[in-house]
Design an enzyme around this catalytic site. Sequence first.
Site, short mmCIF file in Angstrom:
data_model
loop_
_atom_site.label_atom_id
_atom_site.label_comp_id
_atom_site.label_asym_id
_atom_site.label_seq_id
_atom_site.Cartn_x
_atom_site.Cartn_y
_atom_site.Cartn_z
N CYS A 16 30.11 37.22 36.91
CA CYS A 16 31.07 37.97 37.73
C CYS A 16 30.85 39.47 37.64
O CYS A 16 31.06 40.20 38.62
CB CYS A 16 32.50 37.64 37.30
SG CYS A 16 32.84 35.90 37.08
N ASP A 20 37.09 33.94 32.24
CA ASP A 20 37.95 32.76 32.17
C ASP A 20 37.10 31.49 32.07
O ASP A 20 37.40 30.58 31.30
CB ASP A 20 38.84 32.68 33.40
CG ASP A 20 39.92 33.75 33.40
OD1 ASP A 20 39.77 34.71 32.64
OD2 ASP A 20 40.89 33.62 34.16
N CYS A 59 35.24 39.79 37.70
CA CYS A 59 36.02 38.64 37.24
C CYS A 59 37.50 38.89 37.49
O CYS A 59 37.96 40.03 37.51
CB CYS A 59 35.76 38.41 35.76
SG CYS A 59 36.35 36.79 35.17
N ASP A 60 38.26 37.79 37.66
CA ASP A 60 39.58 37.93 38.29
C ASP A 60 40.54 38.87 37.60
O ASP A 60 41.30 39.56 38.26
CB ASP A 60 40.22 36.58 38.55
CG ASP A 60 40.34 35.71 37.31
OD1 ASP A 60 40.27 36.24 36.20
OD2 ASP A 60 40.52 34.49 37.47
N LYS A 61 40.56 38.97 36.28
CA LYS A 61 41.51 39.88 35.64
C LYS A 61 41.15 41.34 35.89
O LYS A 61 42.02 42.22 35.85
CB LYS A 61 41.58 39.62 34.13
CG LYS A 61 41.99 38.22 33.74
CD LYS A 61 43.27 37.77 34.42
CE LYS A 61 43.51 36.30 34.21
NZ LYS A 61 42.51 35.43 34.85
N CYS A 96 33.65 33.98 41.33
CA CYS A 96 33.80 32.62 41.86
C CYS A 96 33.82 32.61 43.38
O CYS A 96 34.46 33.46 44.01
CB CYS A 96 35.06 31.97 41.30
SG CYS A 96 34.97 31.66 39.53
N GLU A 135 44.81 29.32 31.07
CA GLU A 135 44.68 28.49 32.27
C GLU A 135 44.38 27.05 31.87
O GLU A 135 43.53 26.80 31.01
CB GLU A 135 43.56 29.02 33.18
CG GLU A 135 43.89 30.33 33.83
CD GLU A 135 42.80 30.82 34.75
OE1 GLU A 135 43.06 31.75 35.52
OE2 GLU A 135 41.67 30.29 34.69
N SER A 139 43.91 27.90 36.91
CA SER A 139 42.81 28.63 37.52
C SER A 139 42.91 28.52 39.03
O SER A 139 43.49 27.56 39.57
CB SER A 139 41.48 28.04 37.06
OG SER A 139 40.42 28.48 37.88
#
Length: 612
Positions: free
Chosen positions: A99, A131, A172-174, A244, A502, A528
């Site tokens: 990511c 994650d 990455c998502d955070k 992702c 998650e 997730s």
Amino acid sequence: QSIIAKMYRISQVSGGRLPFLAVRPSGSSFSRFRYATAAGDASPLKSRSKNLTGDPADGHQWLKRQAARSQMRAVGFGDQDFLKPLITVAAPYSNALPCNDHVRDLGDMLRDAVQEAGGKAIVFGTPVVSDAISMGSEGMKYSLPSRDLIADCIETMHEAYQSDGIIALSGCDKTIPASLMPLARNNSIGLTVYGGSILLGEHKGKTISIASNYEAVGAFSAGKIEAADLREIECKACPTVGACPGMFTASTMAVCIEAMGMAVPYSSSHVAVDRHNRIAAGKRSDLQESVKALWLLLQRGIRTRDILTKKAFENGIVMMMALGGSTNGVLHLLALAKEAGVDLTIDDFNRIGARVPLIGNFKPFGEFAMEHLEAIGGTPMVMRTLLDAGLLHGDCMTCTGSTIAENLKDVKGVQPGQNVIYPVDKPLAAPMHHIVIIKGNLAPEGAVIKISGKEQRRFEGRARVFDGEEAALEAILGGKLSKGDTLVIRYEGPKGGPGMREMLYPSNALMGVGLGDSVALVTDGRFSGATHGIMIGHVAPEAHVGGPLAAVREGDRIKIDLDNKTINLDVPQSEIARRLAEWKAPREKYEAGILAKYAKLVQSASTGALVG
């Protein structure tokens, strides 16, 4: 008498500017001393960083900042650089995960673009927790806390160096909500840039992604696939760098932030790289356009809170609902709203969702990924479709200096001949068939369910109770669950985990063993964006603080009613009260370190699990 004192006095009588000076010695003083301010005037965009580097028009202040400039010269700053606006570039890089592996390159490209535009960039990194890599381990407890930590790191660098503007990268998502939180918190001038999505892999003629691994583990445990398939999926699911690929949390937050006006058009749907892992042309363009946008924001004095209004957040929620976004979007948008001083509550998601149909056919529940969206017009095409349907506020300001409607005036809406985005009048599913907020005696503050178009509106099942993710996963893989069960995983909330892990391993393991449509999963943890099935998370108050989830016992009946938006424990309220009166709070799991701090400071998931 010191030379500094002499220079200070001379500057006072020379109108504040320090010209070339000749100072005659007395005693041990230098025989000769010459000093000059920088040649030229500071850029009008250098409104704040003068406090750091000095203002050539203010000799007193320029003199006092000499030591700072001296250190900056050691890392390549020259005379002219002290006249330029200073721009912080947050680049949360790590080679531990796809990511963000390319984010360092993006940071260097932004640095060069800022230089070409007439600024000077300070590039820095932050922590990054994957994650997908930490999933199912103790490491996952650090994921959600890292959101607030990353935000604090970005704030620290931007404020410590008194920069004039900021561009915050993410992957990455955070890192995506974290890139915007400090800008909203301090009402900075700046914007964010998403690093882009990974490309899909392939196995036996079908597209696969990181989520395919979790389902493959369940399928292998159930004897449905061979070991050779398991390995091939592992080796081929992630063929490039990037976040992702489906409408998981990273893509969800990226499209939300673009719709909210804090990222340039198209940037959320541009993939990270090509098949040879070279930075994609679209992503290179995003960097150039972002620097142009920053300069316009600086020139016009447009700040983050001028853009992040209540209407802007409503636009973000519309995008999340329309495209089938992650339940984590609820958590992150609530946190962002608090940082921006916007009155957004968990109930607003149902209010807005009640009019937004599901039109995005994206993984994990659908067929397509961000690379397919990019090919048919990207995020602006979706926004134009929703704007034409009266679902977006077109008058919201954006980081381009234009409104949403102005940005979309030459963009076409959804076109026929593709199945990625459906027309609003012929959607994949009607409103309230994706993410729904439910409440009841099991979740008085609320819980989040993601149904992604499924028609099942009611579920009732026998509670199978597990205090933690690991024990629940063992039960799934060990064949100890049956159709009609309700799997309860508790003490995984923000404080109880701590860190609100998650539950992707348990949820996708249920899919892999064939129970995804017949077993509900209820937890005070998170899910997730890759999760699908009958999944209810963010149950609040959480079990660790004495929420009703702590009162559930093995064999109790749990009723879920989506038409009435309720989740209830089928036990008399007096019995629930009796059980909770007997309940004893568990010991804190950590006595020191960041998780101990987080457990003490984190707030309820129903308000965004923000620290403070």
